[in-house]
Design a protein around this motif. Structure first.
Motif, PDB file in Angstrom:
ATOM      1  N   GLN A 221       0.818  -1.210   0.000  1.00 21.08           N
ATOM      2  CA  GLN A 221       0.000   0.000   0.000  1.00 21.08           C
ATOM      3  C   GLN A 221       0.856   1.266   0.000  1.00 21.08           C
ATOM      4  O   GLN A 221       0.566   2.217  -0.732  1.00 21.08           O
ATOM      5  N   ILE A 222       1.921   1.280   0.802  1.00 19.43           N
ATOM      6  CA  ILE A 222       2.750   2.486   0.839  1.00 19.43           C
ATOM      7  C   ILE A 222       3.608   2.604  -0.422  1.00 19.43           C
ATOM      8  O   ILE A 222       3.944   3.715  -0.844  1.00 19.43           O
ATOM      9  N   VAL A 223       3.948   1.459  -1.050  1.00 16.71           N
ATOM     10  CA  VAL A 223       4.669   1.517  -2.322  1.00 16.71           C
ATOM     11  C   VAL A 223       3.805   2.185  -3.380  1.00 16.71           C
ATOM     12  O   VAL A 223       4.248   3.067  -4.117  1.00 16.71           O
ATOM     13  N   VAL A 224       2.546   1.746  -3.469  1.00 20.79           N
ATOM     14  CA  VAL A 224       1.630   2.336  -4.439  1.00 20.79           C
ATOM     15  C   VAL A 224       1.413   3.822  -4.153  1.00 20.79           C
ATOM     16  O   VAL A 224       1.431   4.667  -5.054  1.00 20.79           O
ATOM     17  N   ALA A 225       1.236   4.155  -2.872  1.00 19.28           N
ATOM     18  CA  ALA A 225       1.049   5.553  -2.493  1.00 19.28           C
ATOM     19  C   ALA A 225       2.265   6.395  -2.868  1.00 19.28           C
ATOM     20  O   ALA A 225       2.132   7.524  -3.353  1.00 19.28           O
ATOM     21  N   SER A 226       3.461   5.832  -2.683  1.00 18.57           N
ATOM     22  CA  SER A 226       4.684   6.578  -3.017  1.00 18.57           C
ATOM     23  C   SER A 226       4.818   6.778  -4.519  1.00 18.57           C
ATOM     24  O   SER A 226       5.311   7.811  -4.982  1.00 18.57           O
ATOM     25  N   MET A 227       4.367   5.788  -5.308  1.00 15.09           N
ATOM     26  CA  MET A 227       4.414   5.917  -6.759  1.00 15.09           C
ATOM     27  C   MET A 227       3.496   7.045  -7.225  1.00 15.09           C
ATOM     28  O   MET A 227       3.863   7.857  -8.075  1.00 15.09           O
ATOM     29  N   VAL A 228       2.292   7.093  -6.639  1.00 13.25           N
ATOM     30  CA  VAL A 228       1.346   8.152  -7.000  1.00 13.25           C
ATOM     31  C   VAL A 228       1.896   9.514  -6.598  1.00 13.25           C
ATOM     32  O   VAL A 228       1.842  10.481  -7.373  1.00 13.25           O
ATOM     33  N   LEU A 229       2.454   9.611  -5.380  1.00 15.20           N
ATOM     34  CA  LEU A 229       3.029  10.870  -4.911  1.00 15.20           C
ATOM     35  C   LEU A 229       4.196  11.302  -5.798  1.00 15.20           C
ATOM     36  O   LEU A 229       4.318  12.483  -6.151  1.00 15.20           O
ATOM     37  N   SER A 230       5.048  10.351  -6.178  1.00 17.03           N
ATOM     38  CA  SER A 230       6.169  10.665  -7.063  1.00 17.03           C
ATOM     39  C   SER A 230       5.676  11.203  -8.396  1.00 17.03           C
ATOM     40  O   SER A 230       6.241  12.148  -8.954  1.00 17.03           O
TER      41      SER A 230
END
Length: 246
Positions: A221-230
């Motif tokens: 979940q945090i990987v996906v969130a970080s990808m979106v934020l990036s």
């Protein structure tokens, strides 16, 4: 004071990067650009991320998927050399916008992080690695662009970090050599690259301690969130170009 702020930012960013599977380059680029200039960002990040990846490999060595690494090996070298070769001559604005959109779209692909929509096989990493390495050499960093592929391949959080970091060492060594050959590695670039790199190695250790306390699902979940934020950060950085297109 500038050096202190850059190193403090690097420490925080690389802890977050360890927890999210990458993306340090996108978060640090604006800060590094203020200090050393836009043109020096790519070689500085290549040196610093190469060093941080070395510490990740040491910490996650037993989790590395060497089969994936072998598929990535040749395409990473070729792609990074080609990207570094074109680094000075091409505008990267449109490429960064495209990558930003791809990263943001990850949120639709992973509505249910535990159930990926498609299965990635090991050989898929060869062509994907070529494209990502080329883009990384061209614009300095592409963030966690391949993380969705790693997640859909089905590896653990430790294996993702170890395998990705082993490939990152190869990627960034090739980029450093290429940048040096084309005259982009100066004394100032080396100074900031090494200082940020050493700071990142310390940060990675603390990131690993936190990583051990989170679940596989939360990691996804945090990987996906970080990808979106990036992706959002990349689009924001190129907002002037987007406005000109619109």
């Amino acid at each position: 004071m500038q050096i202190f702020l850059v190193l403090l930012g690097a420490f925080i960013v690389f802890i977050l990067s360890t927890l999210t599977g990458g993306g340090a380059s996108l978060l640090l680029m604006p800060l590094v650009a203020v200090v050393v200039g836009v043109k020096a960002v790519a070689p500085v990040m290549a040196i610093s991320i190469g060093l941080s990846s070395t510490s990740k490999v040491a910490l996650f060595w037993k989790h590395i998927d060497w089969n994936l690494f072998l598929w990535l090996f040749p395409s990473t070298i070729v792609g990074s050399i080609l990207g570094a070769r074109l680094f000075a001559s091409l505008s990267s604005d449109y490429l960064q916008i495209l990558i930003g959109l791809l990263l943001v779209s990850t949120i639709f692909q992973f509505k249910k992080p535990s159930k990926p929509r498609f299965k990635v096989k090991a050989w898929h990493f060869a062509p994907m690695g070529l494209i990502v390495a080329f883009l990384s050499g061209l614009i300095g960093g592409v963030g966690p662009l391949m993380n969705s592929a790693y997640l859909n391949y089905g590896i653990s959080k430790e294996s993702l970090l170890g395998t990705r970091s082993a490939n990152a060492i190869l990627l960034h060594i090739t980029k450093i050599i290429s940048y040096a050959y084309f005259g982009y590695v100066t004394g100032e670039v080396l100074k900031y690259g090494i200082l940020i790199g050493v700071t990142s190695m310390i940060a990675v250790y603390f990131g690993k301690l936190i990583l051990a306390k989170i679940s596989e699902l939360f990691f996804r979940q945090i990987v996906v969130a970080s990808m979106v934020l990036s992706g959002i950060l990349m689009l924001w950085k190129n907002w002037d170009t987007i406005e000109s297109i619109i």
